[in-house]
Design an enzyme around this catalytic site. Structure first.
Site, PDB file in Angstrom:
ATOM      1  N   GLN A  11       7.191  11.085  -3.286  1.00 50.13           N
ATOM      2  CA  GLN A  11       7.568  11.980  -4.394  1.00 50.13           C
ATOM      3  C   GLN A  11       6.651  13.196  -4.485  1.00 50.13           C
ATOM      4  OE1 GLN A  11       8.897  10.326  -8.244  1.00 50.13           O
ATOM      5  NE2 GLN A  11       7.524   8.648  -7.706  1.00 50.13           N
ATOM      6  N   THR A  61       2.319   2.167  -2.918  1.00 49.92           N
ATOM      7  CA  THR A  61       2.645   2.256  -4.354  1.00 49.92           C
ATOM      8  C   THR A  61       3.564   1.144  -4.858  1.00 49.92           C
ATOM      9  OG1 THR A  61       4.450   3.763  -3.815  1.00 49.92           O
ATOM     10  CG2 THR A  61       2.377   4.779  -4.486  1.00 49.92           C
ATOM     11  N   TYR A  98      -5.195  11.552  -4.965  1.00 50.27           N
ATOM     12  CA  TYR A  98      -4.528  11.196  -6.217  1.00 50.27           C
ATOM     13  C   TYR A  98      -4.772   9.734  -6.536  1.00 50.27           C
ATOM     14  CZ  TYR A  98      -2.446  15.725  -5.726  1.00 50.27           C
ATOM     15  OH  TYR A  98      -2.283  17.090  -5.594  1.00 50.27           O
ATOM     16  N   ASP A 101      -3.547   5.742 -13.463  1.00 42.32           N
ATOM     17  CA  ASP A 101      -3.887   5.135 -14.759  1.00 42.32           C
ATOM     18  C   ASP A 101      -4.130   3.629 -14.626  1.00 42.32           C
ATOM     19  OD1 ASP A 101      -1.108   5.385 -14.001  1.00 42.32           O
ATOM     20  OD2 ASP A 101      -0.592   4.307 -15.818  1.00 42.32           O
ATOM     21  N   TYR A 130      -2.787  -3.424  -6.918  1.00 40.17           N
ATOM     22  CA  TYR A 130      -2.614  -1.985  -6.687  1.00 40.17           C
ATOM     23  C   TYR A 130      -3.748  -1.202  -7.365  1.00 40.17           C
ATOM     24  CZ  TYR A 130      -0.675   2.695  -7.635  1.00 40.17           C
ATOM     25  OH  TYR A 130      -0.498   4.052  -7.774  1.00 40.17           O
ATOM     26  N   LYS A 134      -6.677   1.068  -5.572  1.00 41.87           N
ATOM     27  CA  LYS A 134      -6.794   2.509  -5.865  1.00 41.87           C
ATOM     28  C   LYS A 134      -8.205   2.826  -6.379  1.00 41.87           C
ATOM     29  CE  LYS A 134      -4.050   5.387  -5.805  1.00 41.87           C
ATOM     30  NZ  LYS A 134      -3.653   6.340  -4.737  1.00 41.87           N
TER      31      LYS A 134
HETATM   32  N1  LIG Z   1       4.526   6.741  -8.760  1.00 39.98           N
HETATM   33  C1  LIG Z   1       3.806   6.655  -9.869  1.00 39.98           C
HETATM   34  O1  LIG Z   1       4.345   6.370 -10.949  1.00 39.98           O
HETATM   35  C2  LIG Z   1       2.327   6.915  -9.843  1.00 39.98           C
HETATM   36  C3  LIG Z   1       1.595   6.716 -11.023  1.00 39.98           C
HETATM   37  C4  LIG Z   1       0.215   6.986 -11.006  1.00 39.98           C
HETATM   38  C5  LIG Z   1      -0.393   7.432  -9.861  1.00 39.98           C
HETATM   39  N2  LIG Z   1       0.351   7.596  -8.728  1.00 39.98           N
HETATM   40  C6  LIG Z   1      -0.340   8.052  -7.529  1.00 39.98           C
HETATM   41  O2  LIG Z   1       0.188   9.322  -7.195  1.00 39.98           O
HETATM   42  C7  LIG Z   1       0.233   9.478  -5.777  1.00 39.98           C
HETATM   43  C8  LIG Z   1       1.627   9.866  -5.350  1.00 39.98           C
HETATM   44  O3  LIG Z   1       2.541   8.832  -5.717  1.00 39.98           O
HETATM   45  P1  LIG Z   1       4.088   8.927  -5.334  1.00 39.98           P
HETATM   46  O4  LIG Z   1       4.839   8.384  -6.499  1.00 39.98           O
HETATM   47  O5  LIG Z   1       4.387  10.278  -4.792  1.00 39.98           O
HETATM   48  O6  LIG Z   1       4.165   7.843  -4.163  1.00 39.98           O
HETATM   49  P2  LIG Z   1       5.417   7.489  -3.244  1.00 39.98           P
HETATM   50  O7  LIG Z   1       6.606   8.282  -3.628  1.00 39.98           O
HETATM   51  O8  LIG Z   1       5.507   5.998  -3.212  1.00 39.98           O
HETATM   52  O9  LIG Z   1       4.943   8.029  -1.830  1.00 39.98           O
HETATM   53  C9  LIG Z   1       3.922   7.396  -1.132  1.00 39.98           C
HETATM   54  C10 LIG Z   1       3.846   8.014   0.248  1.00 39.98           C
HETATM   55  O10 LIG Z   1       2.820   7.304   0.946  1.00 39.98           O
HETATM   56  C11 LIG Z   1       3.317   7.027   2.248  1.00 39.98           C
HETATM   57  N3  LIG Z   1       2.692   5.841   2.822  1.00 39.98           N
HETATM   58  C12 LIG Z   1       2.608   4.590   2.318  1.00 39.98           C
HETATM   59  N4  LIG Z   1       2.036   3.772   3.213  1.00 39.98           N
HETATM   60  C13 LIG Z   1       1.759   4.525   4.303  1.00 39.98           C
HETATM   61  C14 LIG Z   1       1.160   4.254   5.564  1.00 39.98           C
HETATM   62  N5  LIG Z   1       0.749   3.028   5.903  1.00 39.98           N
HETATM   63  N6  LIG Z   1       1.025   5.278   6.440  1.00 39.98           N
HETATM   64  C15 LIG Z   1       1.452   6.520   6.135  1.00 39.98           C
HETATM   65  N7  LIG Z   1       2.030   6.847   4.970  1.00 39.98           N
HETATM   66  C16 LIG Z   1       2.180   5.851   4.053  1.00 39.98           C
HETATM   67  C17 LIG Z   1       4.794   6.781   2.055  1.00 39.98           C
HETATM   68  O11 LIG Z   1       5.424   6.903   3.302  1.00 39.98           O
HETATM   69  P3  LIG Z   1       6.936   6.453   3.540  1.00 39.98           P
HETATM   70  O12 LIG Z   1       7.761   7.544   2.939  1.00 39.98           O
HETATM   71  O13 LIG Z   1       7.049   6.351   5.000  1.00 39.98           O
HETATM   72  O14 LIG Z   1       7.116   5.147   2.826  1.00 39.98           O
HETATM   73  C18 LIG Z   1       5.135   7.877   1.077  1.00 39.98           C
HETATM   74  O15 LIG Z   1       5.386   9.080   1.756  1.00 39.98           O
HETATM   75  C19 LIG Z   1      -0.271   8.166  -5.195  1.00 39.98           C
HETATM   76  O16 LIG Z   1      -1.645   8.288  -4.930  1.00 39.98           O
HETATM   77  C20 LIG Z   1      -0.094   7.168  -6.313  1.00 39.98           C
HETATM   78  O17 LIG Z   1      -1.032   6.116  -6.229  1.00 39.98           O
HETATM   79  C21 LIG Z   1       1.701   7.367  -8.702  1.00 39.98           C
END
Ligand SMILES: NC(=O)c1ccc[n+]([C@@H]2O[C@H](COP(=O)([O-])OP(=O)(O)OC[C@H]3O[C@@H](n4cnc5c(N)ncnc54)[C@H](OP(=O)(O)O)[C@@H]3O)[C@@H](O)[C@H]2O)c1
Length: 311
Positions: A11, A61, A98, A101, A130, A134
């Protein structure tokens, strides 16, 4: 400026790709080119590309699955950022990472029992795998001595990927009733807004006399979120109301009912309070933060039928 962007299919990574292109030359390897669970690949990629800046929105995630895939979650969320930090320090590069929470236990309340925002100085106490992985990633970066920004955010949504917004839109089209948890509080954050704002934080880096000056002034841990608070029921209500107003449901809006977390058990424990206090970020970068509802409205203006149907 040479920028290495991870997770560009996620995302936030997807939203960051285009605006980062305005700031430099971006290399954004996908998982099949750079597997973050493979330490050698991470090291080699950085050594070969020699970035000035590493932007790391990639993460494991899958919060519930992490309970049974701890090793993989730890490799991606803790070990890979540790290597990025070590390599960034050797190169004199910056690392923007990144976090979440979920590093907190969610028990922070005022004297009247109301949820109040967590500050960067509050004690962490993650309640699920998780969150623990993190936090380990944050700590590795902080102890590495590299130039870094650690941006903790919450409740990320977009029109791309898997998220609460697209799930609620799909369910609202399929069902006449939705039961949504109303005792977990936080702030929804649009990936597009997070991406644009991340780039505006970094704009000063280009204008600074030297990168070292900029990092000396700005490096650190920040809570990064839009303004306002909601529980998941309120967030779902806002989504359904906007979609209905835009005639995006193709049927009558479903009835929404608030339920407690105990009525919706999940493998991983979620914090009751996910609110992030953002004063440090606002002061350091002279930012005015929009209300989450304005960001949601802006995001949903880009909604087309296909995005909702394929969610
Ligand atoms: N989503 C939330 O609600 C939320 C809340 C708080 C904080 N965050 C933090 O914000 C950041 C962005 O979150 P997001 O929602 O954008 O996450 P996301 O949509 O789940 O995207 C995660 C990305 O990481 C990649 N990834 C996972 N494992 C991998 C691996 N082994 N090698 C290479 N790439 C890998 C995934 O690749 P694929 O596309 O190939 O799967 C995807 O592109 C993260 O640090 C997350 O911890 C997210």
């Amino acid at each position: 400026m040479r920028i290495l962007l991870t997770g560009s299919n996620g995302q936030l990574g997807n939203a960051l790709h285009a605006p980062l292109g305005q700031q430099g030359s971006v290399y954004a390897p996908l998982r099949n080119e750079l597997d973050l669970s493979n330490p050698d690949q991470v090291r080699q990629c950085i050594r070969e590309f020699k970035p000035d800046l590493i932007i790391n929105p990639a993460a494991y995630t899958a919060v519930d699955l992490a309970e049974t895939e701890e090793k993989l979650a730890h490799a991606v969320n803790a070990e890979a950022p540790a290597i990025m930090a070590e390599e960034a320090r050797k190169l004199g590069a910056g690392l923007v990472h990144y976090s979440t929470d979920y590093v907190f236990d969610g028990e922070k309340l005022d004297q009247h029992g109301q949820v109040i925002p967590y500050l960067e100085t509050d004690t962490t106490n993650p309640q699920n795998v998780y969150g623990k992985t993190k936090l380990a990633g944050e700590q590795a970066i902080q102890s590495s001595g590299c130039r870094h920004l650690i941006l903790r955010t919450s409740w990320v949504y977009s029109l791309h990927g898997k998220n609460f917004l697209l799930t609620i839109l799909r369910l609202a089209r399929e069902r006449d009733q939705l039961r949504i948890v109303n005792d977990q509080w936080g702030t929804p954050n649009s990936a597009a807004w997070l991406a644009e704002t991340s780039c505006s934080l970094l704009a000063g880096l280009q204008q600074a006399n030297t990168p070292a000056d900029w990092w000396a002034e700005h490096a650190g841990l920040y809570h990064f979120s839009a303004a306002g608070k909601a529980n998941w029921f309120e967030f779902a209500t806002a989504i359904v109301t906007l979609a209905d107003r835009q005639n995006k449901l193709n049927k009558a809006a479903p009835a929404l009912t608030g339920i407690s977390s105990s009525e919706y058990p999940t493998p991983a424990r979620r914090p009751h309070n996910s609110l992030l206090g953002t004063q440090k970020l606002q002061d350091q970068f002279a930012l005015d933060l929009p209300h989450w509802q304005d960001c949601l409205q802006e995001c949903m203006q880009g909604l087309d039928q296909t995005a909702a149907q394929t969610a």
